[in-house]
Design a protein around this motif. Structure first.
Motif, mmCIF file in Angstrom:
data_model
loop_
_atom_site.group_PDB
_atom_site.id
_atom_site.type_symbol
_atom_site.label_atom_id
_atom_site.label_comp_id
_atom_site.label_asym_id
_atom_site.label_seq_id
_atom_site.Cartn_x
_atom_site.Cartn_y
_atom_site.Cartn_z
ATOM 1 N N LYS A 46 -11.023 9.792 6.105
ATOM 2 C CA LYS A 46 -10.647 8.403 6.423
ATOM 3 C C LYS A 46 -11.738 7.437 5.988
ATOM 4 O O LYS A 46 -11.455 6.309 5.583
ATOM 5 N N THR A 49 -11.351 6.747 2.300
ATOM 6 C CA THR A 49 -10.273 5.794 1.998
ATOM 7 C C THR A 49 -10.570 4.392 2.518
ATOM 8 O O THR A 49 -9.916 3.439 2.111
ATOM 9 N N LEU A 51 -10.264 3.716 5.790
ATOM 10 C CA LEU A 51 -9.526 3.526 7.046
ATOM 11 C C LEU A 51 -10.475 3.555 8.246
ATOM 12 O O LEU A 51 -10.156 3.042 9.303
ATOM 13 N N THR A 71 -9.181 -0.679 1.940
ATOM 14 C CA THR A 71 -8.387 0.513 1.627
ATOM 15 C C THR A 71 -7.372 0.283 0.508
ATOM 16 O O THR A 71 -7.282 1.083 -0.425
ATOM 17 N N GLU A 72 -6.606 -0.820 0.618
ATOM 18 C CA GLU A 72 -5.475 -0.993 -0.296
ATOM 19 C C GLU A 72 -5.890 -1.197 -1.745
ATOM 20 O O GLU A 72 -5.075 -1.081 -2.647
ATOM 21 N N ILE A 76 -7.086 5.250 -3.912
ATOM 22 C CA ILE A 76 -7.240 6.666 -3.589
ATOM 23 C C ILE A 76 -5.955 7.136 -2.907
ATOM 24 O O ILE A 76 -5.409 6.418 -2.081
ATOM 25 N N TYR A 78 -3.905 9.845 -0.426
ATOM 26 C CA TYR A 78 -4.273 10.598 0.774
ATOM 27 C C TYR A 78 -3.020 11.307 1.288
ATOM 28 O O TYR A 78 -2.029 10.666 1.612
ATOM 29 N N PHE A 80 -1.686 13.245 4.308
ATOM 30 C CA PHE A 80 -2.070 13.478 5.699
ATOM 31 C C PHE A 80 -1.670 14.885 6.133
ATOM 32 O O PHE A 80 -0.894 15.570 5.477
ATOM 33 N N PHE A 97 7.649 4.202 -3.124
ATOM 34 C CA PHE A 97 6.955 3.180 -2.339
ATOM 35 C C PHE A 97 5.715 2.583 -3.024
ATOM 36 O O PHE A 97 5.621 1.380 -3.231
ATOM 37 N N GLY A 98 4.781 3.458 -3.399
ATOM 38 C CA GLY A 98 3.527 2.979 -3.985
ATOM 39 C C GLY A 98 3.749 2.257 -5.307
ATOM 40 O O GLY A 98 3.065 1.277 -5.618
ATOM 41 N N GLU A 100 6.411 0.567 -6.145
ATOM 42 C CA GLU A 100 6.989 -0.753 -5.868
ATOM 43 C C GLU A 100 5.918 -1.730 -5.390
ATOM 44 O O GLU A 100 5.921 -2.898 -5.762
ATOM 45 N N VAL A 101 5.021 -1.213 -4.558
ATOM 46 C CA VAL A 101 3.912 -2.060 -4.117
ATOM 47 C C VAL A 101 3.146 -2.563 -5.334
ATOM 48 O O VAL A 101 2.790 -3.735 -5.432
ATOM 49 N N LYS A 102 2.906 -1.666 -6.282
ATOM 50 C CA LYS A 102 2.109 -2.025 -7.453
ATOM 51 C C LYS A 102 2.965 -2.645 -8.552
ATOM 52 O O LYS A 102 2.492 -2.845 -9.668
ATOM 53 N N ARG A 145 4.891 11.496 -3.368
ATOM 54 C CA ARG A 145 4.624 10.083 -3.084
ATOM 55 C C ARG A 145 3.165 9.741 -3.407
ATOM 56 O O ARG A 145 2.871 8.675 -3.958
ATOM 57 N N ALA A 146 2.268 10.669 -3.065
ATOM 58 C CA ALA A 146 0.845 10.420 -3.315
ATOM 59 C C ALA A 146 0.522 10.442 -4.810
ATOM 60 O O ALA A 146 -0.342 9.719 -5.279
ATOM 61 N N GLN B 191 -1.160 3.191 8.055
ATOM 62 C CA GLN B 191 -2.241 3.772 7.255
ATOM 63 C C GLN B 191 -1.716 4.323 5.932
ATOM 64 O O GLN B 191 -2.325 4.116 4.880
ATOM 65 N N LYS B 194 -0.973 1.425 3.681
ATOM 66 C CA LYS B 194 -2.246 0.832 3.236
ATOM 67 C C LYS B 194 -2.815 1.616 2.063
ATOM 68 O O LYS B 194 -3.263 1.055 1.067
ATOM 69 N N ILE B 195 -2.826 2.943 2.221
ATOM 70 C CA ILE B 195 -3.351 3.804 1.172
ATOM 71 C C ILE B 195 -2.591 3.564 -0.132
ATOM 72 O O ILE B 195 -3.171 3.621 -1.211
ATOM 73 N N HIS B 196 -1.294 3.282 -0.007
ATOM 74 C CA HIS B 196 -0.511 3.035 -1.220
ATOM 75 C C HIS B 196 -0.674 1.618 -1.747
ATOM 76 O O HIS B 196 0.034 1.212 -2.653
ATOM 77 N N GLY B 197 -1.572 0.871 -1.128
ATOM 78 C CA GLY B 197 -1.917 -0.432 -1.681
ATOM 79 C C GLY B 197 -1.158 -1.606 -1.089
ATOM 80 O O GLY B 197 -1.255 -2.720 -1.596
ATOM 81 N N ALA B 198 -0.396 -1.386 -0.025
ATOM 82 C CA ALA B 198 0.426 -2.464 0.527
ATOM 83 C C ALA B 198 -0.396 -3.409 1.405
ATOM 84 O O ALA B 198 -1.344 -2.992 2.059
ATOM 85 N N TYR B 202 3.465 -7.034 3.735
ATOM 86 C CA TYR B 202 4.406 -6.140 3.058
ATOM 87 C C TYR B 202 4.778 -4.972 3.978
ATOM 88 O O TYR B 202 5.941 -4.588 4.086
#
Ligand SMILES: Nc1ncnc2c1ncn2[C@@H]1O[C@H](COP(=O)(O)OP(=O)(O)OP(=O)(O)O)[C@@H](O)[C@H]1O
Ligand SMILES: [Mg+2]
Lengths: 339, 295
Positions: A46, A49, A51, A71-72, A76, A78, A80, A97-98, A100-102, A145-146, B191, B194-198, B202
């Motif tokens: 953590k 990252t 966190l 973190t965002e 990196i 992670y 879990f 998900f990731g 779309e965020v990017k 997803r990671a 968490q 967050k790790i995925h950049g959000a 969002y």
């Protein structure tokens, strides 16, 4: 990506969890962190990252200090301990998900999702909800997803601990293959010795918030710096002796010890490095304990005052008090001078 | 032992039956009584002519439609602001890293929730009226030159003071209601995201809103319907120009002229029907907004 954890200190109120941890993770390596429950493994990940905050030290990614980067934006990945799939999104939506965020473009996202589904062998599950797939499948989705945004560093916190042993090995192999195929840099936290041996090429041993030893996995396994390092990775035999004129001599005879200082020393051997069999260099010992673990048998043998552990795959029917002959080769022996 | 399965619908309704019966009896019985009286049939008062005349009386009253608009306006804004602030507060509390502040805020919210509306009216008047504490402090610090420069929040057509009081009561309710669910969802999804950049916003929109949508819709609809029907706060703080429906109803109720009783009952029925329609529309719209976040 190269990761440098530099003298990291972490407290939870007055309790010190990490006490100056130093680890270097080389680019493209599969680096295990092995430690018992409560040794601070999850906390360490953590911290990498972002966190968790730290009381001292630095986190460097490719030489750049990211200790205070949120973190965002660290980029990196992670995985879990539990899959933690978003329960209201389908498997595909979770993997997306990731990306779309990017703000990846739609076509890239679709292609990448299909690719990952195939890579992790979950092609048929794309439109299911997380509650409609098994635990092992969920964990595969969380790995997909990671991986989706092609992170340069992936942290895994005992990702297979909830799975049955067979699946656990299968998933481990899958990750290992992916790591080689995609040249990933992985930090893999576990308390399972066999898993860390099977998967990693580098290892760091974490004990009560400190790194006992770090290095190539087989080096750390066969050449521990001290008893504690040795015992974290499993059983071993320490044989007391003396080094004189480039030879180490003990009650089990002499082996060569070139370049070591004269004086008291110990020799270290993992139980399976002891060979049962006749030869001129063999010693007669007496069996004082037997435990059978399926295909493997663990013997405890006595030699004068000393005891030794031996692992063998032989299916001979050993008996207590039976005399057997044992030996070991010079190249197997790891010698540690005392003091 | 067989495990109780909440998914079994028949069982669920069976368990709720006693409560449903009691409520059905009181509410349903009451409602039927009101409906009969609203038709003009009250033999005890010598009224036996049945019809829709009393409904017509009300619907054709000069101020009915403006009263209705005003009521919907107050309820809508008070509920929307309470929901926005409440959900935001719940999310902040969920992510809070300061346990002590978190506990303190929760305690204040619990107090705010149990504080009776009338106390809240006094409190807000003491604080926010033109001669109130805040206005005086601002005057003494030189932010305003006369007390009249402080905005008039009460007895105005805007209903600002009424909305303010409703919001102060509504925010704690929505916050605690939603936090209860968000707390159960936990911080881990935050968490992961967050790790995925959000970003925080969002994550709220895509993860926590859809996951706690039921709680949000319920609590928001409850405050909405309550504000639509509540009479004491508007009754005390209405301007002369705009009056909300329930205050108007209350005036009818306390009218000494007993011939207005059927009118009051018809008014009552209309309020129930309007309330049901309004809350259904309100909750459906809210549902679209909240659940839409996931896609
Ligand atoms: N948020 C927290 N507050 C206080 N103490 C904590 C917190 N998180 C972890 N700890 C403590 O820090 C120590 C290390 O915890 P951590 O979760 O890192 O261990 P771990 O090596 O991952 O263990 P496991 O193998 O059981 O997952 C434990 O003693 C734990 O009780
Ligand atoms: Mg852990």
């Amino acid at each position: 990506m190269k990761l440098h954890i530099k003298n990291v200190k972490k407290n939870f109120s007055s309790f010190r969890v990490l006490n100056g941890v130093d680890i270097i993770v080389e680019k493209g390596s599969f680096h295990a962190v092995l430690g018992v429950s409560g040794s601070g493994k999850s906390t360490l990940l953590k911290i990498i990252t972002g966190l968790e905050s730290i009381e001292g030290g630095q986190i460097l990614l490719d030489g750049k200090d990211v200790t205070h980067v949120p973190t965002e934006t660290r980029g990196i990945a992670y995985v879990f301990q539990s899959p933690l799939l978003f329960p209201h999104l389908t498997v595909k939506e979770n993997i997306r998900f990731g990306m779309e965020v990017k703000k990846y473009d739609k076509k890239t996202i679709e292609e990448r999702v299909e690719e990952l589904l195939k890579l992790l062998r979950i092609e048929d599950l794309g439109d299911r909800m997380p509650s409609e797939i098994s635990g092992g499948q969920q964990q595969r989705v969380s790995i997909a997803r990671a991986l989706a945004t092609e992170p340069s560093l992936i942290l895994m916190d005992e990702p297979f601990s909830g799975l049955d042993p067979a699946l656990r090995i299968e998933m481990g192999n899958l990750i290992k293959d992916l790591q080689r195929l995609l040249d990933l840099t992985i930090v893999f936290v576990t308390h399972d010795i066999n898993e860390s041996l099977r998967l990693s090429n580098y290892i760091s041993l974490l004990d009560q918030g400190e790194i006992l030893q770090s290095g190539l996995t087989h080096e750390v396994y066969y050449k521990p710096q001290n008893r504690k390092s040795a015992s974290i990775m499993g059983d071993g035999n320490w044989i007391k002796g003396i080094i004189k004129a480039n030879r180490f001599s003990s009650s089990f005879g002499d082996v060569s010890a070139i370049g070591f200082p004269t004086g008291e020393a110990e020799m270290f051997l993992r139980p399976h490095q002891v060979i049962i069999g006749e030869s001129r260099a063999a010693f007669k010992v007496k069996i004082s304990g037997i435990s059978r673990l399926g295909k493997e048998t663990q013997l405890t043998v006595a030699y004068g005052e000393e005891f030794m552990k031996i692992d063998t795959f032989s299916n001979e029917n050993y008996q207590i008090n039976q005399e057997i002959s044992i030996m070991f080769t010079d190249s197997n022996c790891h010698i540690v001078p005392c003091g | 032992m067989r495990k109780f399965k909440p998914s079994n619908k028949t069982n669920k309704y069976l368990l709720a039956l006693p409560i449903l019966l009691i409520y059905g009896l009181f509410l349903g019985g009451g409602l039927i009584g009101v409906a009969i009286e609203s038709s003009g049939y009250i033999p005890a008062l010598g009224l036996t002519e049945v019809g829709m005349a009393h409904y017509m009386n009300i619907l054709s009253a000069p101020n009915f439609w403006s009263d209705l608009t005003y009521s919907l306006y107050i309820a809508f804004f008070a509920a929307t602001i309470s929901t926005l602030l409440g959900v935001y507060m719940a999310y902040r509390l969920l992510l809070s890293k300061h346990k002590k502040i978190e506990i303190l805020v929760k305690k204040i919210m619990q107090m705010g929730m149990i504080l009776p509306y009338l106390y809240m009216v006094f409190l807000v008047l003491i604080l926010f009226s033109r001669t109130g504490l805040i206005s005086r402090v601002m005057y003494n610090l030189g932010f305003i030159e006369t007390l009249e420069q402080f905005p008039q929040l009460f007895y105005t057509p805007s209903g600002a003071g009424i909305i303010l009081i409703f919001v102060m009561k509504g925010v704690p309710f929505v916050t605690l209601f939603v936090l209860n669910i968000m707390g159960r969802i936990g911080k881990y999804y935050y968490q992961v995201a967050k790790i995925h950049g959000a970003s925080d916003f969002y994550i709220l929109k895509k993860i926590y809103l859809p996951l706690s949508s039921t709680a949000i819709i319920w609590s928001s609809s409850i405050v909405f319907i309550y504000y639509l029907g509540a009479f004491e706060v508007p009754y005390l703080l209405n301007s002369n120009k705009n009056v909300n429906l329930s205050s108007r109803l209350y005036s009818l109720y306390i009218d000494t002229n007993i011939s207005t009783i059927p009118d009051a009952m018809a008014y009552n029925m209309l309020l129930v029907i309007i309330g049901i329609i309004a809350v259904v529309v309100y909750s459906q719209v809210l549902k679209r907004i909240v659940k839409g976040g996931g896609h």
